[in-house]
Scaffold this active site. Structure first.
Site, short mmCIF file in Angstrom:
data_model
loop_
_atom_site.label_atom_id
_atom_site.label_comp_id
_atom_site.label_asym_id
_atom_site.label_seq_id
_atom_site.Cartn_x
_atom_site.Cartn_y
_atom_site.Cartn_z
N GLY A 276 0.80 -1.22 0.00
CA GLY A 276 0.00 0.00 0.00
C GLY A 276 0.83 1.26 0.00
N VAL B 195 2.28 4.85 1.37
CA VAL B 195 2.72 5.40 2.66
C VAL B 195 2.57 6.92 2.57
CG1 VAL B 195 4.61 5.59 4.31
CG2 VAL B 195 4.37 3.51 2.95
N ASP C 265 13.40 -9.15 1.58
CA ASP C 265 13.34 -8.20 0.46
C ASP C 265 14.26 -7.02 0.74
OD1 ASP C 265 12.58 -7.25 -2.00
OD2 ASP C 265 10.74 -6.30 -1.28
N1 ADE Z 1 8.43 5.87 2.97
C1 ADE Z 1 8.04 4.64 3.34
N2 ADE Z 1 8.08 4.51 4.66
C2 ADE Z 1 8.52 5.68 5.16
C3 ADE Z 1 8.81 6.14 6.46
N3 ADE Z 1 8.61 5.36 7.50
N4 ADE Z 1 9.27 7.40 6.59
C4 ADE Z 1 9.46 8.15 5.50
N5 ADE Z 1 9.23 7.78 4.27
C5 ADE Z 1 8.76 6.54 4.09
#
Ligand code: ADE
Length: 438
Positions: A25, A27, A135
């Site tokens: 998904g 973020v 991964d």
């Molecule tokens: N992109 C995906 N996960 C993230 C996170 N925890 N902080 C910043 N950018 C992200």
């Protein structure tokens, strides 16, 4: 007058821009309106969790993330759920992906080592808990402004309950360039040594700015990985060359272990091991998660739009709780699915044709690919379903089938993928269906 756009709220969080897109998904940046603190909210869409397999995967990811408290691993603060979505409230890492740093050019040996030391610290911490990421790649490593790295995206990770009777993992997953050669074999693999191979690929990329194994053709890429003769530049220091060689050893039994890496002279320079317990005491407030006012029973929850429940609670209520009951059907999912098979190319084409024709598909062959077309009888959906099947030879007895939907009904597509992988997937394993691309 322009109407002011209202920011979307999820509980006490106000949603902001998209930070990235993971396996399962989007973020988004989010702000806790009570404290002002920034978080990264991973939004899991209902349709991706529809099948039991998907909801199991998410339950696993949450269960795994809950256990991990390490300065080099993105922290999970809490989990919320609405009727249509699940939200993982994650630590926000403001420097972005390491990938974009390397895109600008390789790192110095000193900086590569700093990143690699943190990576090995975090990875060995997970392995000590019987958790394997599966991964590891530059895109899953975030950096904060001080240069501290944080591993993210445990969507494909495995824990102890994933092992077959032989104590080995059996699902092919991960990104092709970073995947260890034994992962392609049908014999199962040790999660720790497979992760360390990926760490070897990461170290190589940090130091050189390019991948050790690269080919646009997937089958040739797998061949190169299986042969394992990465060209190690002579301009690297002997210590760095040696460590890469030990990590990119195609034999997992002789490949360097995390303990051995920590004894390596090149690795040990300016090394200060992280202290996960110290970090834990500083930031983790467990009681907050369970004191959430929105917590309610799953049965009362059915049918309630917009309400939030604490998904830790939701998931903890019953190990067999099927999250899919909470979600509505939705039909768009543009994904690639792949599975391995022992069938010869000719048998494979024959079997695929036979299976799909039974389901009312027509088959066209072009450019070495099979196009599987199901015409629509529904006037509201005039375009039907179109799928492309491609076969890659990994070794003389193993082939990889990749299915991708061009357009049409996702539920039929998924059904067909499941049928084909059940019928044709390597026999000693469970059907190995792996989602590889969003
Ligand atoms: N992109 C995906 N996960 C993230 C996170 N925890 N902080 C910043 N950018 C992200």
């Amino acid at each position: 007058m322009m109407e002011e756009k209202k920011a979307m709220k999820v509980g006490k969080y106000e949603m902001g821009r998209v930070l990235g897109e993971g396996h399962s998904g989007k973020v988004r940046l989010a702000q806790n309106l009570e404290t002002g603190q920034a978080f990264a909210l991973k939004v899991l869409d209902k349709q991706r969790l529809l099948k039991q397999r998907q909801s199991d995967q998410i339950k696993r990811e949450i269960g795994i993330l809950k256990q991990l408290r390490h300065p080099n691993i993105v922290r999970l603060h809490e989990v919320l759920a609405s009727k249509t979505k699940i939200y993982l409230v994650l630590e926000y890492v403001s420097g972005g992906e390491l990938y974009y740093r390397i895109e600008k050019g390789r790192l110095s040996e000193v900086n590569s080592r700093k990143v690699f030391q943190q990576l090995i610290d975090a990875v060995s911490y997970c392995h000590d808990k019987d958790i394997y990421h599966r991964d590891l790649k530059l895109e899953n490593i975030l950096v904060d402004p001080t240069g501290t790295i944080k591993i993210s995206d445990f969507g494909l990770s495995a824990s102890a309950d994933h092992f077959k009777n032989d104590g080995l993992l059996h699902t092919i997953c991960g990104s092709p360039h970073y995947v260890a050669p034994e992962v392609f074999s049908c014999k199962g693999y040790n999660g720790a040594s497979a992760d360390l191979w990926s760490c070897g690929v990461i170290l190589y990329v940090l130091l050189t700015g390019y991948l050790p194994f690269c080919d646009r053709n997937l089958a040739r890429l797998y061949q190169k990985i299986a042969e394992g003769n990465a060209k190690i530049p002579q301009w690297l220091s002997p210590g760095a060359q040696n460590l890469i060689r030990r990590l990119l050893d195609t034999n997992p039994k002789t490949r360097i272990t995390a303990d051995e890496i920590k004894q390596d002279e090149w690795f040990k320079q300016d090394y200060t091991p992280a202290n996960p317990i110290e970090e834990d005491q500083e930031t983790y407030i467990d009681s907050e998660i369970f004191k959430m006012p929105e917590v309610m029973e799953a049965s009362k929850y059915q049918g309630l739009q917009g309400a939030l429940i604490n998904a830790f609670e939701l998931i903890g209520m019953s190990s067999s709780l099927d999250l899919s009951g909470l979600f509505e059907e939705e039909d768009v999912s543009e994904r690639k699915i792949r599975f391995t098979t022992n069938y010869s190319l000719r048998d494979l084409v024959e079997k695929i044709e036979g299976n799909v024709k039974e389901m009312g598909f027509r088959v066209e062959k072009s450019n070495g690919k099979l196009k599987l077309i199901q015409e629509s009888k529904d006037q509201k959906r005039p375009f039907g379903l179109s799928i492309v099947a491609e076969v890659f030879e990994i070794n003389p007895s193993l082939r990889l089938v990749e299915l991708s939907k061009s357009y049409g009904d996702s539920s039929i597509y998924r059904k067909l993928c499941t049928e084909l992988s059940k019928d044709l997937g390597v026999r000693e394993n469970q059907p190995q269906l792996t989602v590889v691309e969003a």
